[in-house]
Each structure stands twice: as C-alpha cells, then as structure tokens.
Design an enzyme around this catalytic site. Structure first.
Site, short mmCIF file in Angstrom:
data_model
loop_
_atom_site.label_atom_id
_atom_site.label_comp_id
_atom_site.label_asym_id
_atom_site.label_seq_id
_atom_site.Cartn_x
_atom_site.Cartn_y
_atom_site.Cartn_z
N ARG A 51 0.81 -1.05 0.02
CA ARG A 51 0.06 0.05 0.13
C ARG A 51 0.79 1.17 -0.10
O ARG A 51 0.30 2.09 -0.62
CB ARG A 51 -0.83 -0.13 1.27
CG ARG A 51 -1.74 1.37 1.39
CD ARG A 51 -2.87 1.32 2.31
NE ARG A 51 -2.86 0.43 3.36
CZ ARG A 51 -2.16 0.41 4.40
NH1 ARG A 51 -1.31 1.53 4.74
NH2 ARG A 51 -2.42 -0.31 5.46
N TYR A 103 -16.35 15.83 -16.42
CA TYR A 103 -16.80 14.53 -16.39
C TYR A 103 -17.89 14.28 -15.28
O TYR A 103 -17.83 15.05 -14.12
CB TYR A 103 -15.71 13.33 -16.08
CG TYR A 103 -15.85 12.22 -15.54
CD1 TYR A 103 -16.87 11.41 -16.31
CD2 TYR A 103 -15.73 11.61 -14.35
CE1 TYR A 103 -17.17 10.09 -16.09
CE2 TYR A 103 -15.96 10.33 -14.26
CZ TYR A 103 -16.93 9.54 -15.01
OH TYR A 103 -17.27 8.41 -14.58
N ASP A 175 -7.15 18.42 -15.35
CA ASP A 175 -7.44 17.23 -15.61
C ASP A 175 -7.03 17.00 -17.30
O ASP A 175 -7.61 17.67 -18.02
CB ASP A 175 -8.82 16.95 -15.42
CG ASP A 175 -9.21 15.56 -15.44
OD1 ASP A 175 -8.24 14.71 -16.36
OD2 ASP A 175 -10.18 14.98 -15.10
N LYS A 200 -7.73 5.80 -19.33
CA LYS A 200 -7.99 6.27 -20.78
C LYS A 200 -6.82 6.09 -21.66
O LYS A 200 -6.32 5.08 -21.80
CB LYS A 200 -8.73 7.82 -20.68
CG LYS A 200 -9.78 7.83 -19.64
CD LYS A 200 -10.78 7.04 -19.71
CE LYS A 200 -11.66 7.42 -18.54
NZ LYS A 200 -12.61 6.51 -18.17
O1 P1T Z 1 -13.03 6.50 -14.51
P1 P1T Z 1 -11.79 6.95 -13.51
O2 P1T Z 1 -10.61 6.34 -13.90
O3 P1T Z 1 -12.02 7.05 -12.16
O4 P1T Z 1 -11.66 8.49 -14.28
C1 P1T Z 1 -12.69 9.48 -13.88
C2 P1T Z 1 -12.40 10.54 -14.72
C3 P1T Z 1 -11.80 11.80 -14.50
N1 P1T Z 1 -11.55 12.74 -15.45
C4 P1T Z 1 -11.85 12.44 -16.73
C5 P1T Z 1 -11.57 13.68 -17.77
C6 P1T Z 1 -12.69 11.37 -17.13
O5 P1T Z 1 -13.09 11.43 -18.30
C7 P1T Z 1 -12.97 10.39 -16.26
C8 P1T Z 1 -13.89 9.31 -16.47
N2 P1T Z 1 -14.63 9.26 -17.69
C9 P1T Z 1 -15.46 8.40 -18.21
C10 P1T Z 1 -15.36 7.36 -17.59
C11 P1T Z 1 -16.11 9.09 -19.39
O6 P1T Z 1 -16.73 8.07 -20.16
O7 P1T Z 1 -16.32 9.99 -19.40
#
Ligand code: P1T
Length: 383
Positions: A51, A103, A175, A200
C-alpha cells in the site's frame, strides 16, 4: 543520456522501463507482493508494505512524472481516487472553483460528496473575463479545470488562466485525461497539478482502471503520499505493469487517434443527418486557434448532435456494428455513448441543458481501427 533530453515517445518506452538489474529481463518484473521481509524491525530495503511502496508502481510513477515534466507522481486506483486525494489535502471549507463542463463523476464528487466540507462553485473557464470576475467574487483556493472538457470539448487558455491563478494565489489543477502528455503538458503552461484517469489514453487498452497525479511541489507531494498511504487507494502492481506496457505505444496510438478523428469529424460535419460537430481540429470549433496553439494534436474525442431527439439517437446507437456503446474513452477500440443517459446522468438536468447535453447529443471516442471502416459504420447507421 538525461531523460530531459529524450523526446516524449522515447521517454514513454525507456523511463521506468530499464531492464531488471537482477536478471537482465527486458521487461520490468511485476512485484506481485503485499509485503517485504525485513532484516530486523525497521531494517529493510526501502519497501515495507505494498500500500505504501511497490517497485512496479514506482517505475510507472517515474515514467508518468517524466512525460508530464513533473518532479513527482503518484498513481491511484482510479481517476476519481486521484481527485479525492487532492480534495482531502485541502483545508476544511476550502473554496473550489470548478469548470462548468467536467466528467459527470467529477461533478458528482464535488457537488454531492465534498460539498459538505468544501465550498464549490462552477464557472465557464473558456471566457477569461468571466473567469476573472468569478475569481474576484469567490476568492478560490483551487481552480479545477479540464481542457478539452468532457463532453463539450471546450478549450481554455491554460497559460493565461495559470497567470491569473498565480496572481490570486490559487492552485490550478488541470485534468489532462482527454489529451495525454503526448498532446498537452499543463505543468509547462503554468498549472500546479495535473491529474489523469489512467483508464483512458495512458493505458490505452480498456483493461485497467487507474488514476495519476503529477506535480512539482515537494511538500504537497509528501502530503498526498501520506494521504494515499493512510486512505489506501494505491494502484495494484499488476495494473501498474499493464499501464507501463500500454505507455510504450502512447505516441503511435495518439497519432493514430488524431488522424482517424479528423477523418471522422469531417465525414460527420458533411452529413445531412448531423446538425453540429464539435471537434477542436475543425475550423468550425470556437476555440480552434487556441487548440492549435496549446495542443500538439486535436485528440480522439468528437461530440455531435443528430437530427431528431432521443428516439432517433437510440435508434442510431443500436445500428452501429464497429463502434461499441460503452462509457469510457481512450482505448484502441472505438466507443460511442449518450452522455445525458450515461456518463453525465449525475449532472443536474438544468446544468446539462445549459451546457447543451441534450437527448440528440452523442460522444465518440475514436479508436485506432482503419478510419474507412469507422466511417462506413457511421454511414450505414446514419442511413
Ligand atoms: O473512471 P476513472 O478512472 O475513475 O476516471 C474518472 C475521470 C476523470 N477525469 C476525466 C476527464 C474522465 O473522463 C474520467 C472518467 N470518464 C469516463 C468514464 C467517461 O466515459 O467520460
């Protein structure tokens, strides 16, 4: 050769990717262990418990820091976990000014979880005059933004905003998920913190959920690491390894996403069943000139409006054969989704309508298949 002298695609392959010193294995080992043996209590080789620290995760952090030109990086179990750690690092009742188009999960975290401990305001960051006025009015501790935004693909001038934030002693968090460091490096434009959903483009293969934080402030990094260790959202060794592997092709993937996306955007813009296409690479995009200046490519995300309403949109989505109807983005395969029902359902309806997230609004993550096949698929579904 120093890593700063290397181009970004070379960094993506070699930083944190050195052969294993004990065996010569060209690929880094996955240290799939929860704990580490100590010689005597407190006497260890820098690793006590996964961790807190893990060698595979450290390699990934090293590579990501290099790509974003940061001193420090931390990887987390999701993008939301990365955002949560930063929010935990802020003082109680901190004022956060957040971009109005982010998001859906980020909007939900700010307005339905952290609204009890922090003061949250939303603002359109594309308009510098309005942003300056809102900064004066709310005196934020943090400005939180996406550029391009999810899902309207609005572009904001990070360099100008960073200057304003410095004047007002306000921390700027960007972001950078939609761009990846291959196409945009916000720390070099003056941002204080960059975050990513590793899920992503950085991983790129839709087989990991992860997040990352990159920054240059040592004290803040140490606080974030303390919070990560205390709260526990560390990325697993195997997921860290998968992202390290995905990163090796970041450059070729991003080039292919960009090349395919402009072809798809041009096709959609000339289609009679499509009323508007939003893609930063199109001349019709309101911030096309800024996108050209600020980004090294326009990315793989496209949004558009179909003629008709919900019925027509759902019918069109059903007819697609290569595009998969799914949330998420940034993988090698093309995805399509309906933000009002899917990724942005948690954004209050009124805010969605103000932004333009209507029932005829569709978002595409253009993959790296052959763009002729993608266009043929869209064409038959539109017909
Ligand atoms: O899904 P996660 O890894 O927890 O990430 C969140 C997140 C944060 N910032 C942006 C710009 C994002 O697009 C996302 C997650 N977005 C999607 C799952 C989507 O389909 O837009």
């Amino acid at each position: 050769m120093k890593k700063k002298q290397l181009k970004i695609q070379t960094q993506a392959i070699h930083v944190g990717g050195e052969p294993d010193p004990s065996t010569g294995a060209i690929m880094p080992p996955i240290f799939q262990t929860s704990t580490y043996v100590q010689k005597s209590p407190g006497k260890h080789q820098g690793y006590e418990y996964t961790r807190s620290h893990n060698p595979t995760r450290s390699r990934l952090e090293q590579c990501l820091a290099s790509l974003e030109q940061a001193q420090y990086s931390l990887v987390t179990s999701s993008g939301m976990a990365a955002i949560t750690l930063i929010l935990h690092a802020l003082k109680h009742q901190s004022v956060i000014l957040c971009g109005d188009d982010v998001y859906g999960g980020t909007n939900r975290l700010f307005s339905q979880v952290f609204q009890q401990t922090h003061q949250i305001h939303f603002v359109d960051t594309t308009h510098l005059g309005k942003l300056k006025a809102k900064i004066k009015e709310t005196k934020p501790d943090v400005l939180w933004m996406e550029s391009p935004t999810n899902p309207m693909l609005k572009i904001s001038d990070i360099q100008k905003i960073a200057k304003e934030c410095k004047k007002q002693k306000c921390l700027l968090v960007v972001d950078n998920t939609f761009m990846s460091p291959y196409l945009q490096r916000p720390l070099c434009l003056g941002a204080d913190i960059v975050i990513h959903s590793l899920t992503k483009y950085l991983n790129g293969h839709s087989d990991v959920v992860g997040g990352a934080i990159m920054l240059n402030d040592k004290k803040l990094y140490e606080r974030l690491w303390f919070l990560q260790n205390s709260i526990g959202p560390s990325l697993s060794p195997f997921d860290s390894w998968l992202v390290l592997r995905g990163l090796k092709t970041l450059g070729v993937r991003m080039k292919a996403h960009c090349a395919n996306a402009i072809n798809v955007a041009n096709f959609l813009e000339n289609h009679p069943r499509v009323t508007q296409v939003i893609y930063p690479g199109l001349k019709s995009h309101p911030q096309h000139a800024l996108a050209k200046k600020q980004m090294d490519g326009f990315g793989g995300m496209i949004s558009f409006y179909l003629k008709g309403g919900k019925k027509e949109s759902l019918h069109f989505l059903k007819k697609l054969k290569i595009f998969s109807l799914a949330e998420s983005l940034g993988g090698v395969e093309s995805l399509i989704e309906h933000p009002a029902i899917m990724t942005h359902a948690s954004v209050p309806k009124k805010q969605r309508e103000l932004l333009g997230i209507s029932d005829s609004f569709i978002r595409i993550s253009v993959g790296i298949e052959d763009s002729e096949d993608l266009i043929a698929d869209l064409s038959q579904a539109l017909a």
